[in-house]
Design a protein around this motif. Structure first.
Motif, PDB file in Angstrom:
ATOM      1  N   LYS A 130       0.558  29.190  38.810  1.00 29.20           N
ATOM      2  CA  LYS A 130       0.213  27.820  38.773  1.00 29.20           C
ATOM      3  C   LYS A 130      -0.566  27.344  37.887  1.00 29.20           C
ATOM      4  O   LYS A 130      -1.466  28.263  37.271  1.00 29.20           O
ATOM      5  CB  LYS A 130      -0.179  27.531  40.323  1.00 29.20           C
ATOM      6  CG  LYS A 130       0.804  27.893  41.520  1.00 29.20           C
ATOM      7  CD  LYS A 130       0.001  27.629  42.807  1.00 29.20           C
ATOM      8  CE  LYS A 130       0.865  27.801  43.892  1.00 29.20           C
ATOM      9  NZ  LYS A 130       1.241  29.063  44.014  1.00 29.20           N
ATOM     10  N   MET A 131      -0.509  26.235  37.422  1.00 35.10           N
ATOM     11  CA  MET A 131      -1.334  25.654  36.549  1.00 35.10           C
ATOM     12  C   MET A 131      -2.134  24.314  36.993  1.00 35.10           C
ATOM     13  O   MET A 131      -1.627  23.459  37.809  1.00 35.10           O
ATOM     14  CB  MET A 131      -0.712  24.793  35.183  1.00 35.10           C
ATOM     15  CG  MET A 131       0.015  26.127  34.296  1.00 35.10           C
ATOM     16  SD  MET A 131       0.872  25.322  32.795  1.00 35.10           S
ATOM     17  CE  MET A 131       1.959  24.126  33.723  1.00 35.10           C
ATOM     18  N   VAL A 132      -3.400  24.241  36.351  1.00 37.99           N
ATOM     19  CA  VAL A 132      -4.226  23.067  36.752  1.00 37.99           C
ATOM     20  C   VAL A 132      -4.813  22.428  35.483  1.00 37.99           C
ATOM     21  O   VAL A 132      -5.232  23.065  34.642  1.00 37.99           O
ATOM     22  CB  VAL A 132      -5.497  23.356  37.991  1.00 37.99           C
ATOM     23  CG1 VAL A 132      -6.489  22.345  37.818  1.00 37.99           C
ATOM     24  CG2 VAL A 132      -4.992  23.705  39.032  1.00 37.99           C
ATOM     25  N   SER A 133      -4.931  21.192  35.532  1.00 40.60           N
ATOM     26  CA  SER A 133      -5.519  20.446  34.268  1.00 40.60           C
ATOM     27  C   SER A 133      -7.008  20.168  34.858  1.00 40.60           C
ATOM     28  O   SER A 133      -7.152  19.104  35.865  1.00 40.60           O
ATOM     29  CB  SER A 133      -4.759  19.165  33.888  1.00 40.60           C
ATOM     30  OG  SER A 133      -5.542  18.432  33.036  1.00 40.60           O
ATOM     31  N   SER A 134      -8.077  20.472  34.183  1.00 38.89           N
ATOM     32  CA  SER A 134      -9.266  20.187  34.615  1.00 38.89           C
ATOM     33  C   SER A 134      -9.863  19.000  33.546  1.00 38.89           C
ATOM     34  O   SER A 134      -9.987  19.435  32.354  1.00 38.89           O
ATOM     35  CB  SER A 134     -10.174  21.084  34.562  1.00 38.89           C
ATOM     36  OG  SER A 134      -9.989  22.062  35.644  1.00 38.89           O
ATOM     37  N   MET A 135     -10.064  17.856  33.801  1.00 35.26           N
ATOM     38  CA  MET A 135     -10.564  16.621  32.891  1.00 35.26           C
ATOM     39  C   MET A 135     -11.808  16.211  33.341  1.00 35.26           C
ATOM     40  O   MET A 135     -12.045  16.428  34.477  1.00 35.26           O
ATOM     41  CB  MET A 135      -9.515  15.324  33.139  1.00 35.26           C
ATOM     42  CG  MET A 135      -8.055  15.851  32.847  1.00 35.26           C
ATOM     43  SD  MET A 135      -6.882  14.413  33.006  1.00 35.26           S
ATOM     44  CE  MET A 135      -6.521  14.565  34.898  1.00 35.26           C
ATOM     45  N   ALA A 136     -12.617  15.862  32.319  1.00 34.95           N
ATOM     46  CA  ALA A 136     -13.821  15.481  32.426  1.00 34.95           C
ATOM     47  C   ALA A 136     -14.213  14.282  31.799  1.00 34.95           C
ATOM     48  O   ALA A 136     -13.554  13.774  30.530  1.00 34.95           O
ATOM     49  CB  ALA A 136     -14.974  16.685  32.031  1.00 34.95           C
ATOM     50  N   MET A 137     -15.267  13.599  32.005  1.00 38.98           N
ATOM     51  CA  MET A 137     -15.911  12.523  31.346  1.00 38.98           C
ATOM     52  C   MET A 137     -17.392  12.738  31.326  1.00 38.98           C
ATOM     53  O   MET A 137     -17.994  13.073  32.190  1.00 38.98           O
ATOM     54  CB  MET A 137     -15.804  11.376  32.163  1.00 38.98           C
ATOM     55  CG  MET A 137     -16.303   9.835  31.544  1.00 38.98           C
ATOM     56  SD  MET A 137     -15.353   9.415  30.028  1.00 38.98           S
ATOM     57  CE  MET A 137     -13.975   8.973  30.992  1.00 38.98           C
ATOM     58  N   ASP A 138     -17.901  12.788  30.055  1.00 41.82           N
ATOM     59  CA  ASP A 138     -19.359  13.135  29.692  1.00 41.82           C
ATOM     60  C   ASP A 138     -20.019  11.913  29.914  1.00 41.82           C
ATOM     61  O   ASP A 138     -20.006  10.898  29.174  1.00 41.82           O
ATOM     62  CB  ASP A 138     -19.417  13.699  28.253  1.00 41.82           C
ATOM     63  CG  ASP A 138     -20.915  13.967  28.136  1.00 41.82           C
ATOM     64  OD1 ASP A 138     -21.720  13.527  28.439  1.00 41.82           O
ATOM     65  OD2 ASP A 138     -21.006  14.948  27.134  1.00 41.82           O
ATOM     66  N   ILE A 139     -21.071  12.014  31.030  1.00 45.40           N
ATOM     67  CA  ILE A 139     -21.735  10.723  31.541  1.00 45.40           C
ATOM     68  C   ILE A 139     -23.057  10.961  31.502  1.00 45.40           C
ATOM     69  O   ILE A 139     -23.875  10.224  31.922  1.00 45.40           O
ATOM     70  CB  ILE A 139     -21.338  10.433  33.142  1.00 45.40           C
ATOM     71  CG1 ILE A 139     -21.618  11.882  33.831  1.00 45.40           C
ATOM     72  CG2 ILE A 139     -19.699  10.191  33.217  1.00 45.40           C
ATOM     73  CD1 ILE A 139     -21.592  11.409  35.247  1.00 45.40           C
ATOM     74  N   THR A 140     -23.451  12.010  30.476  1.00 47.54           N
ATOM     75  CA  THR A 140     -24.828  12.220  29.878  1.00 47.54           C
ATOM     76  C   THR A 140     -25.732  11.012  29.756  1.00 47.54           C
ATOM     77  O   THR A 140     -26.770  10.721  30.494  1.00 47.54           O
ATOM     78  CB  THR A 140     -24.905  13.346  29.129  1.00 47.54           C
ATOM     79  OG1 THR A 140     -24.119  14.409  29.510  1.00 47.54           O
ATOM     80  CG2 THR A 140     -26.300  13.803  28.906  1.00 47.54           C
ATOM     81  N   THR A 141     -25.087  10.265  28.877  1.00 45.99           N
ATOM     82  CA  THR A 141     -25.821   8.906  28.641  1.00 45.99           C
ATOM     83  C   THR A 141     -25.964   7.995  29.456  1.00 45.99           C
ATOM     84  O   THR A 141     -27.161   7.581  29.712  1.00 45.99           O
ATOM     85  CB  THR A 141     -25.252   8.517  27.337  1.00 45.99           C
ATOM     86  OG1 THR A 141     -25.057   9.248  26.097  1.00 45.99           O
ATOM     87  CG2 THR A 141     -25.728   7.000  26.807  1.00 45.99           C
ATOM     88  N   ARG A 142     -24.930   7.737  30.450  1.00 49.07           N
ATOM     89  CA  ARG A 142     -24.971   6.956  31.371  1.00 49.07           C
ATOM     90  C   ARG A 142     -26.093   7.277  32.515  1.00 49.07           C
ATOM     91  O   ARG A 142     -26.677   6.565  32.907  1.00 49.07           O
ATOM     92  CB  ARG A 142     -23.671   6.620  32.167  1.00 49.07           C
ATOM     93  CG  ARG A 142     -23.399   5.613  32.877  1.00 49.07           C
ATOM     94  CD  ARG A 142     -22.179   5.511  33.941  1.00 49.07           C
ATOM     95  NE  ARG A 142     -22.192   6.822  34.872  1.00 49.07           N
ATOM     96  CZ  ARG A 142     -21.401   7.097  35.685  1.00 49.07           C
ATOM     97  NH1 ARG A 142     -19.975   6.799  35.293  1.00 49.07           N
ATOM     98  NH2 ARG A 142     -21.709   7.944  36.659  1.00 49.07           N
TER      99      ARG A 142
END
Length: 357
Positions: A219-231
């Protein structure tokens, strides 16, 4: 491809036919799904040059009901007569070639699709990781490497990633990721602190989505992220600023009232409550709840005449107006009343600030 006059296999990609140029035998073969169409006495050609006479046969290469090409044969080299046994062999050969051609086209289309998908992942403008249920990391986007500092060589497995990025929480994160392989819908993982290869800590907002299975069943999974450090830093700074402002407001020795753009009183401070012996959070139409009169004339102040209403409606400041008020406990006192409109970055009035002393 075809054979030359000596029987050698040669490429014939340079031979192209428009539909109107198809020979009679090719057109007639479209009505046959399994066996060849045969011309017993036909002119035989090699590279458009006649080389003699003999039998010529043609069969369509079918993909279901779709014509994907033709297989043609003749006896220009060996001059052997055509019999049913040879015709059966040629028919079987045509079906085999048609099947292999479809498989090859499908394989090439799949490879092209996989390459496009891989390129889309690698060049995505945000961090993406594709990983399999045995812990192998299959693909990292360039942005993942740019923001975290980790290359595929640094983190070939989920274990390597979690140990480097999460430290003591590695086991907890591995367990959470392991569960994602068995979900049918995307999972919003939330905000996580990620330690980069450079040593600083970034805040990433994650979402994991199932991608089905590989050809080997993993099985495969896509892990996506948003860098919200500045926010998050801006939010924290705003919270700290608001906290400081509230501290100042609470400790001012003068009464302060804040009104929104509808005229509703939304905040006051202890000095303001003390002056009026309480507070009523009313809107503009109910300013009559506050009793007062002009100090120089004794004329009662109407709801729309309070400085908060006038500043909101006219967009003007009114400073140090002397007023006699009747507090909510019935006591009377004279105050200096000021009202100043507040504007946003587009110059729209968003409320008032009232100061009394």
């Amino acid at each position: 491809y075809g054979t030359d006059a000596t029987g050698k296999l040669v490429p014939e990609h340079h031979l192209n036919f428009e539909p109107t140029q198809l020979t009679n035998i090719l057109m007639r073969s479209l009505t046959k799904e399994s066996r060849f169409v045969v011309d017993d006495e036909a002119l035989l050609y090699s590279n458009f040059k006649p080389i003699g006479k003999g039998w010529n046969a043609a069969a369509v290469l079918w993909n279901g009901t779709e014509n994907i090409g033709w297989l043609t044969a003749d006896n220009g080299i060996h001059q052997k007569p055509l019999n049913n046994s040879l015709l059966d062999i040629l028919s079987l050969y045509a079906m085999t070639i048609g099947t292999l051609l479809v498989q090859k086209q499908t394989q090439m289309a799949l490879q092209e699709s996989e390459q496009r998908f891989r390129r889309a992942i690698i060049d995505a403008p945000f961090p993406i990781m594709i990983h399999a249920e045995d812990g192998e990391i299959l693909t990292l986007s360039k942005t993942w490497t740019k923001l975290s500092g980790y290359t595929h060589e640094d983190i070939p497995t989920i274990k390597d990633w979690t140990e480097k990025a999460y430290g003591e929480r590695s086991s907890v994160m591995q367990n959470a990721i392991r569960k994602s392989y068995f979900r049918k819908k995307a999972l919003i993982g939330g905000e996580l602190n990620v330690r980069t290869k450079m040593g600083d800590v970034r805040i990433w907002d994650f979402i994991a989505a199932p991608l089905g299975s590989l050809s080997d069943g993993r099985k495969m999974v896509s892990s996506m992220a948003m860098d919200i450090t500045t926010r998050k830093q801006a939010e924290d700074a705003l919270i700290a600023s608001e906290s400081l402002l509230l501290t100042v407001l609470e400790n001012l020795p003068v009464g302060v009232w804040v009104v929104d753009n509808t005229g509703k009183i939304i905040r006051t401070n202890p000095a303001g409550k003390s002056t009026w012996a309480g507070v009523k959070y009313v809107d503009l139409e109910s300013y009559g709840e506050y009793n007062g009169c002009w100090a120089n004339s004794g004329i009662p102040i109407q709801p729309h005449e309070w400085g908060a209403a006038r500043a909101l409606i006219k967009g003007e400041s009114f400073l140090n107006e002397e007023i006699e008020i009747e507090a909510f406990d019935g006591s009377h006192q004279f105050i200096l009343h000021s009202a100043v409109p507040m504007y946003d970055e587009t110059k729209n009035i968003v409320g008032d600030v009232i100061v009394i002393q």
